[in-house]
Design an enzyme around this catalytic site. Structure first.
Site, PDB file in Angstrom:
ATOM      1  CG  ASP A 230      42.130  41.732  34.484  1.00  0.00           C
ATOM      2  OD1 ASP A 230      40.750  40.966  33.759  1.00  0.00           O
ATOM      3  OD2 ASP A 230      43.069  42.452  34.249  1.00  0.00           O
TER       4      ASP A 230
HETATM    5  C1  BGC Z   1      40.229  41.908  31.271  1.00  0.00           C
HETATM    6  C2  BGC Z   1      39.506  43.074  32.268  1.00  0.00           C
HETATM    7  C3  BGC Z   1      38.208  42.378  31.991  1.00  0.00           C
HETATM    8  C4  BGC Z   1      38.229  41.119  32.610  1.00  0.00           C
HETATM    9  C5  BGC Z   1      36.603  40.452  32.415  1.00  0.00           C
HETATM   10  C6  BGC Z   1      40.087  40.414  31.429  1.00  0.00           C
HETATM   11  O1  BGC Z   1      41.615  40.175  30.380  1.00  0.00           O
HETATM   12  O2  BGC Z   1      41.963  42.925  31.160  1.00  0.00           O
HETATM   13  O3  BGC Z   1      40.004  44.192  31.528  1.00  0.00           O
HETATM   14  O4  BGC Z   1      37.281  43.201  33.019  1.00  0.00           O
HETATM   15  O5  BGC Z   1      38.972  40.273  31.247  1.00  0.00           O
HETATM   16  O6  BGC Z   1      37.278  40.243  30.461  1.00  0.00           O
END
Ligand code: BGC
Length: 742
Positions: free
Chosen positions: A236
């Protein structure tokens, strides 16, 4: 490993390999042009693709995530998709999103999300399918199949036990192994086995003290070896704490990039702190991802009309009609309606955070309803407040209308858990104000999660829960309210009487950085049905304008071996006067088991569309997995012999038919006995009975002996002491105990 990957590995320098293990920027992977390795773009979902306009993967402009967003089809949130219980429709949505990705230069869609719903307070519940792991897994598999059929990779997220937003990057989750496997890992497992996603996203949280991105047990032993995952593990955004540990743990790609200290990493390999073997394995995973993207078929143009139609269909099928006193719905075409509430003009098409996007064609309810009805509009409230004037205007609009539609809305977002599950006070005030002058009130709620409707219910004759319905909301709503389409949405999460009734209430969101999943397996209906606590609206529930009868349940077998599946057939008839759809739900109840099992567990479902008077026999299959539960002492799922009751119904609380099947399993599922068990336990257990007899013979004791009764009640530690008192040497005593244990 593909020969192409082996060849590339041979040609890449160490520096290049390590460069591939971090992104190039906020969205692209790193390219190695000299070897023809392109950069590929990862972009958010899961309710449509969220991507900047005019991105050119073939160029070299970095992806910033802050540019103007392209307008793309906004589908209903995952919670709404789940309420359709329509896996083929979810697969179609996946295909639409996958093809929009291709058209916008996106190779990997960051979704779907399959985290759990411990509490309705979870800020991202709207981004997840269901409280039930089977339903979540099946729908995720459908969505992944759809996305990948278009040549776009799917990235299942957020692996795993990342079920709250409070302290989401630091929280340490503690759950027992059975709960982890049966509830929180199961959706990942089903989706991995049934749809082979290209990627899985490692979440922000810790599990049992270890950061997920650096957790070798979770990323390698569980995800790859146990759940069978074969793709790339992507972090993530910003989740990696220690890159060297992450590489060893099994994390393929750190996002975003680039790595701020590439030289330190090279040095770590040279010093032996990171093994070259690990680097090669991770690089191979990234290369496989990039090559899959490279091989994707050429982009075709987007069929916007078809995608919008799918968004409308999903919005309509996902809305759940919770209450419909005196069949106030559907409304008469041409009826006069008072429409109250800002969300009628400016709805929550999408939720907040990374899943938010710019809808391509937004159907505002007020505009769409005006085609079927005579509408007057009053605001009712502004933001979180109302005034006597606004309430008076709403009541004036409502007084003479045939019916009043109150549009409530509760926004939910990534990064923020809710603090209650009530409707906002200003919206309740408006509801009461209109109900005081007109009894025909219909409450339409936009909220991606459960609501406690107790304060609202007395004032509304009908309640329609519309979730976060996506861009097709207005058209879908007009179809439902006018009766052109009968509601067929069914709750994929229980709506409780109140927050205090919910299973994780005492432990959500935990204390500081620790959260204990002390409710264990008892999540959602598993809790309410086992503990016999009445929910306001049960799992699987949803009203229709027509009625259905279920009859003639047949099981393919009376007895079943644990490696066999069971086929369940049942006849469904539309006994009402409108065309409609019913969801047949099959649950299992284990009549007797060595481990505790929840009162019922969903094991199969199918949605069937029928004209009035039409009948159809539906067939559902329960695979051998359906009967298994996770046995921590064996470290795997296994089935226990015994009677299972097959429950067939239209919600977890509306079981219409049942029958039993006898399962024959030759798997030993019982815990082995140990020194803490009493001699009586050994005598009573068929695995130890004979050895217990030998033990007595060695001691020259039979049932008439004065020591016999004493022996029965004590455990093996105490028996060892007794043997010492009886003058038996320690070594001999230990041998006798070993004989008993086997
Ligand atoms: C989120 C993810 C997301 C990623 C990219 C993170 O803060 O938890 O779900 O895909 O950001 O935007």
């Amino acid at each position: 490993m593909k020969p192409e990957i082996t060849e590339l590995l041979n040609q890449l320098t160490l520096e290049e390999k390590l460069r591939l293990l971090s992104g190039a920027d906020k969205g692209f992977t790193a390219a190695i042009p000299r070897l023809g390795i392109p950069r590929v773009l990862l972009a958010d979902g899961p309710h449509g693709v969220r991507v900047e306009k005019d991105v050119d993967p073939a160029g070299d402009a970095p992806y910033t995530m802050t540019g103007e967003m392209a307008a793309t089809t906004a589908f209903p949130c995952e919670a709404a998709m789940a309420a359709t219980w329509n896996a083929p429709l979810v697969e179609t949505i996946g295909r639409c999103i996958g093809s929009e990705c291709r058209a916008h230069g996106v190779s990997i869609l960051l979704g779907p999300g399959v985290n759990g719903k411990r509490s309705p307070l979870g800020g991202r519940n709207f981004e997840y399918f269901s409280e039930d792991p089977y339903l979540s897994g099946k729908l995720a598999a459908a969505m992944v199949r759809g996305i990948q059929s278009a040549g776009t990779g799917a990235c299942l997220k957020h692996y795993a036990l990342n079920d709250q937003e409070t302290r989401r990057t630091s929280v340490d989750v503690h759950a027992d192994e059975r709960t982890k496997h049966e509830i929180y890992l199961k959706p990942f497992e089903i989706a991995i086995r049934e749809s082979d996603p290209w990627a899985v996203m490692a979440a922000y949280n810790k599990v049992d003290g270890e950061q997920m991105t650096e957790n070798r047990t979770m990323l390698t032993d569980v995800l790859r070896k146990e759940l069978g995952f074969r793709g790339a593990v992507i972090s993530d955004w910003g989740a990696v704490k220690d890159k060297a540990d992450a590489i060893h743990a099994g994390l393929s790609l750190q996002m975003p990039g680039p790595d701020p200290q590439p030289d330190a990493l090279v040095q770590a390999v040279r010093d032996g702190r990171i093994s070259e073997n690990d680097v090669n394995e991770r690089t191979a995973e990234v290369l496989a991802l990039v090559l899959r993207a490279k091989e994707a078929p050429p982009t075709t143009s987007i069929d916007w009309q078809a995608h919008h139609a799918a968004a409308v269909q999903a919005a309509a099928e996902g809305m759940v009609l919770l209450k419909n006193t005196a069949s106030i719905l559907p409304l008469q075409p041409g009826a006069s309606l008072a429409i109250i509430g800002e969300p009628a003009r400016d709805p929550l098409y999408v939720g907040g955070g990374s899943s938010s996007l710019t809808p391509h064609q937004a159907d505002a309810p007020l505009d769409c309803l005006a085609k079927d009805f005579r509408c007057v509009y009053a605001t009712g409230w502004h933001g979180s407040a109302t005034t006597p004037d606004l309430l008076r205007q709403a009541a004036d609009a409502a007084r003479t209308a045939n019916a009043v539609l109150v549009f409530a809305a509760v926004s939910t977002s990534e990064s923020l858990d809710r603090t209650d599950i009530l409707l906002p006070q200003a919206q309740l005030d408006a509801l009461r104000a209109v109900a005081a002058v007109n009894a025909n009130v219909v409450l339409i709620t936009q909220c991606g999660s459960a609501i406690d409707y107790s304060d609202a219910e007395p004032y509304a004759k009908a309640i329609l829960h519309a979730w976060i319905p996506g861009e097709g909301f207005g058209t879908a709503l007009a179809d439902i309210l006018s009766g052109r389409i009968s509601p067929s949405g069914k709750l994929a999460e229980t709506f409780p009487m109140c927050l205090e009734n919910t299973p994780a209430y005492p432990d959500f969101p935990g204390v500081r950085d620790d959260v204990y999943y002390s409710e264990g397996l008892l999540v959602g209906y598993r809790y309410y049905d086992t503990k016999k606590i009445a929910p306001r609206y049960p799992f699987g529930f949803g009203l229709s304008y027509t009625a259905f009868a279920l009859r003639d349940l047949r099981l393919s077998a009376r007895t079943l071996h644990s490696n066999e599946g069971l086929t369940v057939t049942v006849e469904v008839e539309n006994t009402g006067t409108q065309r409609g759809q019913e969801v047949v739900q099959v649950y299992l109840h284990d009549e007797e088991s060595c481990l505790f099992r929840p009162a019922k567990e969903l094991k199969a479902f199918v949605k069937v569309a029928l004209a009035p008077g039409e009948k159809q026999t539906v067939t559902l299959t329960l695979g051998p997995d359906a009967f298994r539960c996770y046995l921590p002492h064996l470290g795997r799922f296994a089935a226990e012999s015994g009677t299972f009751t097959v429950l067939v119904g239209t919600s977890s609380r509306d079981i219409r038919l049942s029958d039993t099947v006898e399962l024959i399993s030759n798997e030993e599922v019982r815990l082995p006995l140990d020194r803490t068990d009493s001699f009586k336990d050994f005598l009573a257990d068929d695995r130890y009975k004979e050895r217990a007899g030998q033990f007595l013979t060695m001691l020259h004791i039979d049932e008439t002996h004065m020591f016999y009764q004493m022996l029965l009640g004590v455990n093996l530690y105490q028996i060892t002491e007794l043997l010492t008192i009886m003058g038996i040497p320690d070594e001999t005593a230990e041998q006798m105990i070993q004989t008993l244990l086997g």
